[in-house]
Design a protein around this motif. Structure first.
Motif, PDB file in Angstrom:
ATOM      1  N   THR A   9      21.642  13.163   6.593  1.00 43.12           N
ATOM      2  CA  THR A   9      22.995  12.658   6.873  1.00 43.12           C
ATOM      3  C   THR A   9      23.803  13.604   7.766  1.00 43.12           C
ATOM      4  OG1 THR A   9      23.778  13.679   4.832  1.00 43.12           O
ATOM      5  CG2 THR A   9      23.132  11.373   4.691  1.00 43.12           C
ATOM      6  N   GLY A  10      23.116  14.447   8.524  1.00 44.03           N
ATOM      7  CA  GLY A  10      23.834  15.365   9.409  1.00 44.03           C
ATOM      8  C   GLY A  10      22.905  16.478   9.841  1.00 44.03           C
ATOM      9  N   GLU A  11      23.456  17.419  10.614  1.00 44.04           N
ATOM     10  CA  GLU A  11      22.591  18.457  11.171  1.00 44.04           C
ATOM     11  C   GLU A  11      22.489  19.702  10.296  1.00 44.04           C
ATOM     12  OE1 GLU A  11      22.429  18.574  15.670  1.00 44.04           O
ATOM     13  OE2 GLU A  11      24.436  17.747  15.341  1.00 44.04           O
ATOM     14  N   SER A  12      23.388  19.845   9.333  1.00 44.33           N
ATOM     15  CA  SER A  12      23.334  21.070   8.522  1.00 44.33           C
ATOM     16  C   SER A  12      22.230  20.972   7.466  1.00 44.33           C
ATOM     17  CB  SER A  12      24.685  21.330   7.851  1.00 44.33           C
ATOM     18  OG  SER A  12      24.942  20.294   6.932  1.00 44.33           O
ATOM     19  N   TYR A  13      21.830  22.126   6.923  1.00 43.76           N
ATOM     20  CA  TYR A  13      20.689  22.135   6.005  1.00 43.76           C
ATOM     21  C   TYR A  13      20.951  21.403   4.693  1.00 43.76           C
ATOM     22  CZ  TYR A  13      18.729  25.530   9.236  1.00 43.76           C
ATOM     23  OH  TYR A  13      18.230  26.135  10.369  1.00 43.76           O
ATOM     24  N   ASP A  14      22.201  21.295   4.332  1.00 42.10           N
ATOM     25  CA  ASP A  14      22.451  20.566   3.077  1.00 42.10           C
ATOM     26  C   ASP A  14      22.812  19.097   3.298  1.00 42.10           C
ATOM     27  OD1 ASP A  14      24.864  21.059   4.099  1.00 42.10           O
ATOM     28  OD2 ASP A  14      25.608  22.329   2.455  1.00 42.10           O
ATOM     29  N   ALA A  15      22.668  18.629   4.548  1.00 41.81           N
ATOM     30  CA  ALA A  15      22.952  17.209   4.821  1.00 41.81           C
ATOM     31  C   ALA A  15      21.723  16.372   4.461  1.00 41.81           C
ATOM     32  CB  ALA A  15      23.335  17.021   6.279  1.00 41.81           C
TER      33      ALA A  15
END
Ligand SMILES: Nc1nc2c(ncn2[C@@H]2O[C@H](COP(=O)(O)OP(=O)(O)OP(=O)(O)O)[C@@H](O)[C@H]2O)c(=O)[nH]1
Ligand SMILES: [Mg+2]
Length: 389
Positions: free
Chosen positions: A366-372
């Motif tokens: 759900t996004g580019e960060s590792y927790d997405a």
């Protein structure tokens, strides 16, 4: 994320609720029967009706001789009564009961119209045809069997749509649970767990592998990344960059090296370093490229993965189903991860991909960060596509 599907479903539900509420307020204006259909159900109800009529009669002034049904219908053309010309006459008791109970059932025409609007909305939001048909069939049966609280029609309709959607989504989940597979393998000493990833170019494979490594590390599970994309320029450095950021080891070869041998080395490294999971990154490939499909077959043959996961972009819609079906002819795919859900205004593929492939979705990116990273739950989709009230 799911914006279009949510907007369309909301407006379809609001449309039918508004119409029904208008019918409830002005049923006598409608020719040929009201949308709000008050029905007798069983003997107990009839007994209750008779008792209600008695009560009313006893409350009337003695001179009036009780309220006549037709007069009562005219005198109270409101919420549930039918007008003089209606085919079905309701007993006074039933009308009183309906005023007390205030329940409504949708009529056939309204259900048909509502389902048609929903069907178009779903198809235009990328939900596959077969899944849409299944959903509409389930909802159709439900709407015909339900009576709604007329003061809470909106919630009742949302609840019916939600239940029908969940029955399709729950059906799709399949049995694959990656976290359980990993935990069970660790418990049984069957490590390293080998997870092979494949999918089209640029789908978000390397990013997703880094997210999974981050998740595992956060859960106290050791893992390593295998940089088995030895084909695309800068692919090895990219895997290495993510592995360093997340803080897990990366096993790499040189460009042009056999990706299967790099993966084999990664498994050997994990064995000797007591690492629990090996995440095998591979080059992007189209399902139509015979050479690259036989390459992934070879990687699979050599690494003997515990799970093979297809990673696709949710924005590709139902084309993903075709890709998966084609890849499945060569390698057994155990799970699906859909990336870039944050960029997907339609969201229909997330609703139907499992249904049409028979393979469970495991996670969403759900996004580019590792927790997405969101673990697949049918309720997550239902909450995302349906209005709150
Ligand atoms: N918005 C968004 N971007 C994502 C997501 N996942 C990956 N990306 C971006 O998509 C681009 C491609 O990601 P990669 O991980 O390199 O994709 P890949 O499948 O490994 O690409 P190839 O190895 O070239 O086939 C990058 O710019 C990522 O940051 C996601 O869930 N949401
Ligand atoms: Mg990559």
């Amino acid at each position: 994320m799911f914006d279009e599907l949510k907007k369309r479903l909301s407006s379809a539900i609001k449309g039918i609720v508004k119409k029904e509420e208008e019918e409830i307020e002005k049923p006598s204006k409608k020719e040929g029967g009201a949308a709000v259909d008050v029905q007798r159900h069983d003997t107990a109800d009839r007994a209750h009706d008779a008792q209600a009529e008695k009560v009313i009669e006893s409350e009337e002034p003695a001179s009036s001789g009780g309220v006549h049904e037709e007069n009562a219908a005219e005198a109270h053309p409101g919420r549930t009564g039918r007008g003089k010309g209606d085919a079905i006459r309701l007993s006074l008791g039933t009308r009183i009961k309906s005023k007390v109970l205030r329940t409504v059932a949708l009529n056939n025409d309204d259900i048909a119209y509502f389902l048609e609007v929903l069907q178009v909305s779903m198809l235009e939001s990328d939900v596959a045809y077969d899944t849409t048909e299944k959903f509409i069939g389930t909802l159709d049966r439900k709407l015909h069997s339900l009576r709604f609280d007329s003061d809470n029609l909106s919630q009742g309709m949302i609840g019916a749509v939600r239940e029908s959607l969940l029955s399709i989504l729950n059906n799709n989940k399949g049995s694959m649970d990656l976290n359980r597979l990993i935990n069970d393998s660790i418990r049984d000493g069957k490590t390293p767990v080998r997870i092979l990833f494949l999918g089209p170019n640029g789908a978000g494979k390397t990013t997703m592998i880094a997210k999974l490594a981050h998740m595992l590390k956060s859960n106290g599970i050791s893992c390593a990344m295998s940089a088995s994309d030895t084909f695309r320029a800068a692919a090895i450095e990219q895997t290495e960059f993510h592995a360093n950021k997340v803080g897990v080891p990366v096993i790499k070869g040189s460009y042009g090296a056999d990706p299967a041998s790099v993966a084999f080395d990664a498994i050997a490294y994990a064995k000797s370093h007591r690492i629990s999971v090996v995440l095998i990154d591979t080059a992007g490939r189209q399902e139509t490229n015979k050479n690259l499909v036989s390459e992934i077959q070879k990687i699979s043959r050599i690494t003997k993965p515990d799970a093979t996961i297809f990673i696709g972009e949710s924005t590709s819609g139902n084309r993903i189903a075709e890709q998966i079906k084609e890849f499945s002819k060569s390698v057994k795919i155990d799970g699906i991860i859909l990336t870039k859900l944050d960029c997907d205004a339609k969201g229909g593929s997330a609703v139907s991909i499992s249904d049409i492939t028979g393979i469970p979705i495991l996670f969403f990116g759900t996004g580019e960060s590792y927790d997405a990273l969101v673990e697949y739950r049918p309720e997550f989709i239902a909450d995302a596509v349906l209005p709150n009230n």
